[in-house]
Design an enzyme around this catalytic site. Sequence first.
Site, PDB file in Angstrom:
ATOM      1  N   HIS A 261       0.840  -1.193   0.000  1.00 24.96           N
ATOM      2  CA  HIS A 261       0.000   0.000   0.000  1.00 24.96           C
ATOM      3  C   HIS A 261       0.867   1.231   0.000  1.00 24.96           C
ATOM      4  O   HIS A 261       1.923   1.237   0.638  1.00 24.96           O
ATOM      5  CB  HIS A 261      -0.932   0.015   1.227  1.00 24.96           C
ATOM      6  CG  HIS A 261      -2.106   0.887   1.023  1.00 24.96           C
ATOM      7  ND1 HIS A 261      -2.067   2.236   1.271  1.00 24.96           N
ATOM      8  CD2 HIS A 261      -3.336   0.623   0.542  1.00 24.96           C
ATOM      9  CE1 HIS A 261      -3.237   2.757   0.968  1.00 24.96           C
ATOM     10  NE2 HIS A 261      -4.033   1.805   0.516  1.00 24.96           N
ATOM     11  N   ASP A 317      -7.976  -5.386  -0.115  1.00 22.67           N
ATOM     12  CA  ASP A 317      -8.457  -6.288  -1.169  1.00 22.67           C
ATOM     13  C   ASP A 317      -8.116  -7.746  -0.903  1.00 22.67           C
ATOM     14  O   ASP A 317      -8.680  -8.633  -1.530  1.00 22.67           O
ATOM     15  CB  ASP A 317      -7.852  -5.869  -2.513  1.00 22.67           C
ATOM     16  CG  ASP A 317      -8.344  -4.508  -2.913  1.00 22.67           C
ATOM     17  OD1 ASP A 317      -9.569  -4.324  -2.915  1.00 22.67           O
ATOM     18  OD2 ASP A 317      -7.522  -3.624  -3.190  1.00 22.67           O
TER      19      ASP A 317
HETATM   20  N1  COA Z   1       4.123  -7.713  -4.150  1.00 16.21           N
HETATM   21  C1  COA Z   1       5.467  -7.733  -4.047  1.00 16.21           C
HETATM   22  N2  COA Z   1       6.216  -6.673  -3.718  1.00 16.21           N
HETATM   23  C2  COA Z   1       5.565  -5.525  -3.468  1.00 16.21           C
HETATM   24  C3  COA Z   1       4.172  -5.436  -3.538  1.00 16.21           C
HETATM   25  C4  COA Z   1       3.446  -6.585  -3.884  1.00 16.21           C
HETATM   26  N3  COA Z   1       2.118  -6.560  -3.964  1.00 16.21           N
HETATM   27  N4  COA Z   1       3.802  -4.194  -3.240  1.00 16.21           N
HETATM   28  C5  COA Z   1       4.928  -3.503  -2.990  1.00 16.21           C
HETATM   29  N5  COA Z   1       5.992  -4.315  -3.110  1.00 16.21           N
HETATM   30  C6  COA Z   1       7.390  -3.939  -2.890  1.00 16.21           C
HETATM   31  C7  COA Z   1       7.961  -3.457  -4.202  1.00 16.21           C
HETATM   32  O1  COA Z   1       8.783  -4.455  -4.737  1.00 16.21           O
HETATM   33  C8  COA Z   1       8.739  -2.213  -3.861  1.00 16.21           C
HETATM   34  O2  COA Z   1      10.064  -2.554  -3.663  1.00 16.21           O
HETATM   35  P1  COA Z   1      11.212  -1.791  -4.488  1.00 16.21           P
HETATM   36  O3  COA Z   1      11.177  -0.402  -3.966  1.00 16.21           O
HETATM   37  O4  COA Z   1      12.423  -2.550  -4.137  1.00 16.21           O
HETATM   38  O5  COA Z   1      10.804  -1.914  -5.934  1.00 16.21           O
HETATM   39  C9  COA Z   1       8.210  -1.740  -2.513  1.00 16.21           C
HETATM   40  O6  COA Z   1       7.447  -2.819  -1.991  1.00 16.21           O
HETATM   41  C10 COA Z   1       7.367  -0.486  -2.664  1.00 16.21           C
HETATM   42  O7  COA Z   1       6.352  -0.729  -3.636  1.00 16.21           O
HETATM   43  P2  COA Z   1       5.816   0.315  -4.705  1.00 16.21           P
HETATM   44  O8  COA Z   1       5.241  -0.395  -5.880  1.00 16.21           O
HETATM   45  O9  COA Z   1       6.853   1.351  -4.960  1.00 16.21           O
HETATM   46  O10 COA Z   1       4.634   0.981  -3.918  1.00 16.21           O
HETATM   47  P3  COA Z   1       3.540   1.961  -4.528  1.00 16.21           P
HETATM   48  O11 COA Z   1       3.143   2.816  -3.411  1.00 16.21           O
HETATM   49  O12 COA Z   1       3.989   2.631  -5.774  1.00 16.21           O
HETATM   50  O13 COA Z   1       2.371   0.970  -4.953  1.00 16.21           O
HETATM   51  C11 COA Z   1       0.619  -0.573  -4.730  1.00 16.21           C
HETATM   52  C12 COA Z   1       1.400   0.583  -4.081  1.00 16.21           C
HETATM   53  C13 COA Z   1      -0.623  -0.861  -3.899  1.00 16.21           C
HETATM   54  C14 COA Z   1       0.163  -0.160  -6.151  1.00 16.21           C
HETATM   55  C15 COA Z   1       1.549  -1.820  -4.799  1.00 16.21           C
HETATM   56  O14 COA Z   1       1.853  -2.237  -3.473  1.00 16.21           O
HETATM   57  C16 COA Z   1       0.932  -2.962  -5.587  1.00 16.21           C
HETATM   58  O15 COA Z   1       1.089  -3.013  -6.814  1.00 16.21           O
HETATM   59  N6  COA Z   1       0.173  -3.892  -4.897  1.00 16.21           N
HETATM   60  C17 COA Z   1      -0.522  -4.944  -5.574  1.00 16.21           C
HETATM   61  C18 COA Z   1      -1.870  -4.430  -6.082  1.00 16.21           C
HETATM   62  C19 COA Z   1      -2.859  -4.213  -4.972  1.00 16.21           C
HETATM   63  O16 COA Z   1      -3.048  -5.056  -4.113  1.00 16.21           O
HETATM   64  N7  COA Z   1      -3.529  -3.065  -5.034  1.00 16.21           N
HETATM   65  C20 COA Z   1      -4.587  -2.710  -4.091  1.00 16.21           C
HETATM   66  C21 COA Z   1      -4.192  -1.542  -3.233  1.00 16.21           C
HETATM   67  S1  COA Z   1      -5.413  -1.260  -1.976  1.00 16.21           S
END
Ligand code: COA
Length: 380
Positions: A261, A317
Amino acid sequence: MEQTINRGLDGVYIDESAICFIDGGKGQLVYRGYDIRELAGKASFEEVAYLLWRGELPDRAQLDAFRARLAPYFRVPPAVYDLYRSLPAGTSPMAALRSAVSLLAGFDEQPDGVDEANVHRIGTQLLAQFPLLVAAFQRIRAGQEPVEPRPDLSVAANFLYTLTGEEPSPAATRVMDVALVLHAEHGSNASTFVARATASTLTDVYSAITAAVGALKGPLHGGANTAVMKALEEIGSLEAVEPYVMGVLAKPGGRVMGFGHRVYKVLDPRAEILKEVSRGLAEESGDSKWFEMSLEMERVMDREMAKKGKQVKPNVDFFSASVYRMLGFPGDMYTPIFAVARIAGWMAHLYEQYADNRIMRPRLVYTGPTGKTFTPIDER
Ligand code: COA
């Protein structure tokens, strides 16, 4: 002007808001001063919508009056059903909902007014209609006739009633209410931001909500719950969870859906509550497969993320997927159910936005070419 890029608008404050407070470090979510743990399981969805819109919980008379205002809107124009019947097979329920909201504007005699009274009228109407729009699409695509809603039932009960045609049990209605309350509002998340940005042009509520539904559909936002269920179904068994998670994490940029998140750095309080709801449903039904698989996924993610020194916890979710599965909903309906709840939050933000508006117009740092001269088409 200094060119600071905040990719993904990370850490950018676009305005003040009195609706919702999130402390991502403490795992705290607060609607208008009330911790979500105070509201979930105690307040109905209507009480929470009233709280989000009016700033205070209603007393009995205010709640009755609010329900009386909703009741006449427990119906949708038959043209929506015609639209649903005309959509190609395989149309996703979120695409159908997005089109239906847009269509509703055509049946509103005053769709464009953005004064407080008109925006509240449309908000009240959409709060009542969203569950019906979602349930009717499910019935029509399953070859069934839509069910007429019952004005005497709550929003949660009407959703279940119009979906199944049977009066829901108090227990099912309670679970639905908890799910709706938990999903009702979450600050300036992507779809709410989109709703506010769209409304900031002083376009109409239907346009803002259509845009918000489109944003919620994405797998990085509301679409994640559908993606979680798809993953659980593909995995199929408890033993297959670990290899699945390891496989996803081994891919560059691999994301396990339902985890992580932008704001929460500890467990999302909504996930904490839904985890217990999921546990309860599993115990009652005697079918704990989806819950057990979810727990295993959480365990493997915890272990793997700890190795990388990261906190990537389940989000709202994640456990909603197993909850909705145990309530018997098809996987691709989970995101529309999210929308049934989030219409309350979207509208609360539209009230704020229209009341004190400034058009949203961020900038991009230009990195393209410069100084080119025009060559006539036949000489290129
Ligand atoms: N699975 C594996 N690794 C994850 C992850 C996941 N679902 N979510 C975050 N991470 C890790 C990433 O690898 C990243 O590491 P890095 O900096 O070494 O690349 C770190 O955690 C930060 O993640 P990031 O994608 O930069 O966070 P964000 O704030 O841009 O994105 C989300 C947030 C929610 C979009 C992201 O966590 C995600 O894609 N989650 C899956 C989709 C989901 O469940 N969405 C519903 C949100 S309520």
